[in-house]
Design an enzyme around this catalytic site. Sequence first.
Site, short mmCIF file in Angstrom:
data_model
loop_
_atom_site.label_atom_id
_atom_site.label_comp_id
_atom_site.label_asym_id
_atom_site.label_seq_id
_atom_site.Cartn_x
_atom_site.Cartn_y
_atom_site.Cartn_z
N ASP A 180 10.50 -6.82 -8.72
CA ASP A 180 10.76 -7.39 -7.39
C ASP A 180 12.19 -7.04 -7.00
O ASP A 180 13.11 -7.14 -7.84
CB ASP A 180 10.56 -8.91 -7.43
CG ASP A 180 10.50 -9.52 -6.04
OD1 ASP A 180 11.47 -9.35 -5.26
OD2 ASP A 180 9.50 -10.18 -5.74
N GLY A 182 4.70 -19.20 1.64
CA GLY A 182 5.78 -18.25 1.44
C GLY A 182 5.32 -16.81 1.27
O GLY A 182 6.12 -15.95 0.91
N HIS A 203 -6.64 -3.21 -1.00
CA HIS A 203 -5.95 -4.06 -0.03
C HIS A 203 -6.86 -5.19 0.44
O HIS A 203 -7.88 -4.96 1.08
CB HIS A 203 -5.49 -3.22 1.18
CG HIS A 203 -4.78 -4.05 2.20
ND1 HIS A 203 -3.45 -4.32 2.12
CD2 HIS A 203 -5.24 -4.69 3.29
CE1 HIS A 203 -3.10 -5.08 3.13
NE2 HIS A 203 -4.17 -5.33 3.85
N HIS A 262 3.08 -12.75 -8.71
CA HIS A 262 4.46 -12.76 -9.22
C HIS A 262 4.42 -13.13 -10.69
O HIS A 262 3.74 -14.09 -11.07
CB HIS A 262 5.30 -13.80 -8.47
CG HIS A 262 5.50 -13.52 -7.03
ND1 HIS A 262 6.65 -12.92 -6.55
CD2 HIS A 262 4.71 -13.75 -5.96
CE1 HIS A 262 6.54 -12.81 -5.23
NE2 HIS A 262 5.37 -13.31 -4.85
N HIS A 305 -0.83 -8.68 1.16
CA HIS A 305 -1.61 -7.85 0.24
C HIS A 305 -1.60 -8.64 -1.05
O HIS A 305 -0.52 -9.00 -1.54
CB HIS A 305 -0.91 -6.49 0.06
CG HIS A 305 -1.60 -5.56 -0.88
ND1 HIS A 305 -1.94 -4.28 -0.50
CD2 HIS A 305 -1.96 -5.67 -2.18
CE1 HIS A 305 -2.50 -3.65 -1.53
NE2 HIS A 305 -2.53 -4.50 -2.57
N CYS A 345 0.84 -1.20 0.00
CA CYS A 345 0.00 0.00 0.00
C CYS A 345 0.88 1.26 0.00
O CYS A 345 0.58 2.22 -0.69
CB CYS A 345 -0.96 0.00 1.19
SG CYS A 345 -2.29 -1.22 1.07
N HIS A 404 -1.00 -10.13 -4.36
CA HIS A 404 -0.10 -9.78 -5.45
C HIS A 404 0.22 -11.02 -6.26
O HIS A 404 0.15 -12.14 -5.77
CB HIS A 404 1.18 -9.11 -4.93
CG HIS A 404 1.97 -9.94 -3.97
ND1 HIS A 404 1.57 -10.15 -2.66
CD2 HIS A 404 3.13 -10.62 -4.12
CE1 HIS A 404 2.46 -10.91 -2.05
NE2 HIS A 404 3.42 -11.21 -2.91
#
Length: 112
Positions: free
Chosen positions: A32, A94, A48, A103, A99, A9, A101
């Site tokens: 990242d 992991g 969120h 990858h 929040h 955020c 997301h």
Amino acid sequence: MLSDDCLFCKIIEGKIPSTKVYEDDKMLVFKDIEPKAKVHLLAVAKDHFKLLADMNDEQAELVKYMLTKIPAIAAANGCEKGFRLVINQGEDAGQSVFHLHIHILGGETLGW
């Protein structure tokens, strides 16, 4: 709605710097800082919520929107030959930032 104590955020709000590769009113995609592949991007919802299990119908539409945008974003960032998506859910998987997301990994041949 964003959270005051969430790392992502704060990145969305510009309080913490990031290397942005895409942004619109619903999502932010940035590099990242601890990449696990040649290309490692994070697609972050601008709403969120922590887990897929926590989603309401509006947030489910947001995830759907993100998934439709990701192929072009991945291709524009070096993943023309393919990419992998990972959504970690919970500590055992992991997830380190709670929040939602996604990858985006690629830019090379990925092992299992």
